[in-house]
Design a protein around this motif. Structure first.
Motif, PDB file in Angstrom:
ATOM      1  N   TRP A  33       0.865  -1.172   0.000  1.00 41.09           N
ATOM      2  CA  TRP A  33       0.000   0.000   0.000  1.00 41.09           C
ATOM      3  C   TRP A  33       0.907   1.228   0.000  1.00 41.09           C
ATOM      4  O   TRP A  33       1.895   1.275   0.718  1.00 41.09           O
ATOM      5  CB  TRP A  33      -0.847   0.010   1.277  1.00 41.09           C
ATOM      6  N   VAL A  37       1.398  11.478   3.012  1.00 41.04           N
ATOM      7  CA  VAL A  37       1.130  12.129   4.296  1.00 41.04           C
ATOM      8  C   VAL A  37       1.770  13.506   4.231  1.00 41.04           C
ATOM      9  O   VAL A  37       2.879  13.648   3.724  1.00 41.04           O
ATOM     10  CB  VAL A  37       1.725  11.319   5.461  1.00 41.04           C
ATOM     11  N   LEU A  45       1.142  15.632  11.678  1.00 40.68           N
ATOM     12  CA  LEU A  45       1.016  14.836  10.469  1.00 40.68           C
ATOM     13  C   LEU A  45      -0.449  14.714  10.053  1.00 40.68           C
ATOM     14  O   LEU A  45      -1.338  14.595  10.894  1.00 40.68           O
ATOM     15  CB  LEU A  45       1.579  13.431  10.715  1.00 40.68           C
ATOM     16  N   TRP A  47      -2.780  12.521   7.142  1.00 41.17           N
ATOM     17  CA  TRP A  47      -2.920  11.596   6.022  1.00 41.17           C
ATOM     18  C   TRP A  47      -3.639  12.310   4.873  1.00 41.17           C
ATOM     19  O   TRP A  47      -4.622  13.011   5.089  1.00 41.17           O
ATOM     20  CB  TRP A  47      -3.716  10.367   6.460  1.00 41.17           C
ATOM     21  N   SER A  50      -4.253   7.385  -0.102  1.00 42.06           N
ATOM     22  CA  SER A  50      -3.649   6.049  -0.161  1.00 42.06           C
ATOM     23  C   SER A  50      -4.150   5.294  -1.377  1.00 42.06           C
ATOM     24  O   SER A  50      -5.275   5.517  -1.829  1.00 42.06           O
ATOM     25  CB  SER A  50      -3.980   5.240   1.108  1.00 42.06           C
ATOM     26  N   PHE A  59      -8.089   6.202  -1.763  1.00 42.84           N
ATOM     27  CA  PHE A  59      -8.808   6.869  -0.686  1.00 42.84           C
ATOM     28  C   PHE A  59      -8.179   8.235  -0.443  1.00 42.84           C
ATOM     29  O   PHE A  59      -6.957   8.397  -0.582  1.00 42.84           O
ATOM     30  CB  PHE A  59      -8.751   6.039   0.595  1.00 42.84           C
ATOM     31  N   TYR A  60      -9.032   9.207  -0.064  1.00 39.76           N
ATOM     32  CA  TYR A  60      -8.567  10.578   0.111  1.00 39.76           C
ATOM     33  C   TYR A  60      -9.161  11.190   1.384  1.00 39.76           C
ATOM     34  O   TYR A  60     -10.306  10.898   1.759  1.00 39.76           O
ATOM     35  CB  TYR A  60      -8.986  11.455  -1.075  1.00 39.76           C
ATOM     36  N   TYR A  95       5.118  13.697   2.399  1.00 43.00           N
ATOM     37  CA  TYR A  95       5.882  12.469   2.528  1.00 43.00           C
ATOM     38  C   TYR A  95       5.214  11.338   1.754  1.00 43.00           C
ATOM     39  O   TYR A  95       3.990  11.161   1.827  1.00 43.00           O
ATOM     40  CB  TYR A  95       5.984  12.042   3.992  1.00 43.00           C
ATOM     41  N   ARG A 102      -2.328  -2.595   5.136  1.00 44.47           N
ATOM     42  CA  ARG A 102      -3.104  -1.376   4.925  1.00 44.47           C
ATOM     43  C   ARG A 102      -3.000  -0.360   6.057  1.00 44.47           C
ATOM     44  O   ARG A 102      -2.881   0.829   5.811  1.00 44.47           O
ATOM     45  CB  ARG A 102      -4.570  -1.747   4.677  1.00 44.47           C
ATOM     46  N   PRO A 103      -3.081  -0.778   7.357  1.00 41.67           N
ATOM     47  CA  PRO A 103      -3.237   0.218   8.431  1.00 41.67           C
ATOM     48  C   PRO A 103      -2.012   1.086   8.735  1.00 41.67           C
ATOM     49  O   PRO A 103      -2.186   2.110   9.389  1.00 41.67           O
ATOM     50  CB  PRO A 103      -3.562  -0.629   9.653  1.00 41.67           C
TER      51      PRO A 103
END
Lengths: 118, 108
Positions: A33, A37, A45, A47, A50, A59-60, A95, A102-103
């Motif tokens: 995955w 970030v 940070l 997210w 991904s 995913f956003y 980054y 996934r997590p």
């Protein structure tokens, strides 16, 4: 040695576009995955986006939906982030990060600075 | 969206002391989806703990994670000079990933 190297950052005017790239080496990129970030100056940070291993699921975070697009090229071991309609609040170090599951993300690049300002 | 709240914001301790960092979630988090990262100035984050309590490769055993449900803890048993940094908890759930706001561990 695992490496993630971001490029494409810089200064852009509000409303402009920028494309970030992340070149991966030292691990089986197609099995990971991949994620972007960001970190605004002096902040925590956040997210951003991904993409799953084969590039299918994406995913956003709500604040970039419809403006940013994450993509990958497994043949070239590369991750991308196309950023359109940029706003001042998108100013941050971006980054590139990767995780076999996934997590979470065990591999990180050193970041690319994006500055949105007139 | 699950909101993670870390406390305290800043922890002022001396080398050799024990550090206890808290991460509280707005709703229950699957333990296998909870991670901790360390970030030093000018550096990228580093994965320390995953699945709430497993240490990542190369992480010293003075770092430990615990917790479940909505309350998670990162403990550093004896602070070394290189441990002074900012620590973030992070969770994944319902196709969203979120970070806490961070706890800065500074030298007293």
């Amino acid at each position: 040695e695992v490496q993630l190297v971001e490029s494409g950052g810089g200064l852009v005017q509000p409303g402009g576009s920028l494309r970030l790239s992340c070149a991966a080496s030292g691990f089986n990129f197609g099995n990971y995955w991949m994620t972007w970030v960001r970190q605004a100056p002096g902040k925590g940070l956040e997210w951003v986006a991904s993409v799953e291993e084969n590039g299918g699921e994406k995913f956003y975070v709500d604040s970039v939906k419809g403006r940013f697009t994450i993509s990958r090229d497994n043949a070239k071991n590369s991750l991308f982030l196309q950023m359109n309609s940029l706003r001042a609040e998108d100013t941050a170090v971006y980054y590139c990060a990767g995780g076999i599951f996934r997590p979470r993300w065990e591999y990180w690049g050193q970041g690319a600075l994006v500055t949105v300002s007139s | 969206e699950i909101v993670l709240t870390q406390s305290p914001g800043t922890l002022s301790l001396s080398p050799g002391e024990r550090a206890t960092l808290s991460c509280r979630a707005s709703q229950s988090v699957t333990s296998s989806h909870l991670a901790w990262y360390q970030q030093k100035p000018g550096q990228a984050p580093r994965l320390l703990i995953y699945t709430a309590s497993s240490r990542s490769t190369g992480v010293p055993d003075r770092f430990s994670g615990s917790g479940s449900g909505t309350d998670f803890t990162l403990t550093i048993s004896r602070l070394e000079p290189e441990d002074f940094a900012v620590y973030y908890c992070q969770q994944y759930g319902n196709s969203l990933w979120t970070f806490g706001q961070g706890t800065k561990v500074e030298i007293k």
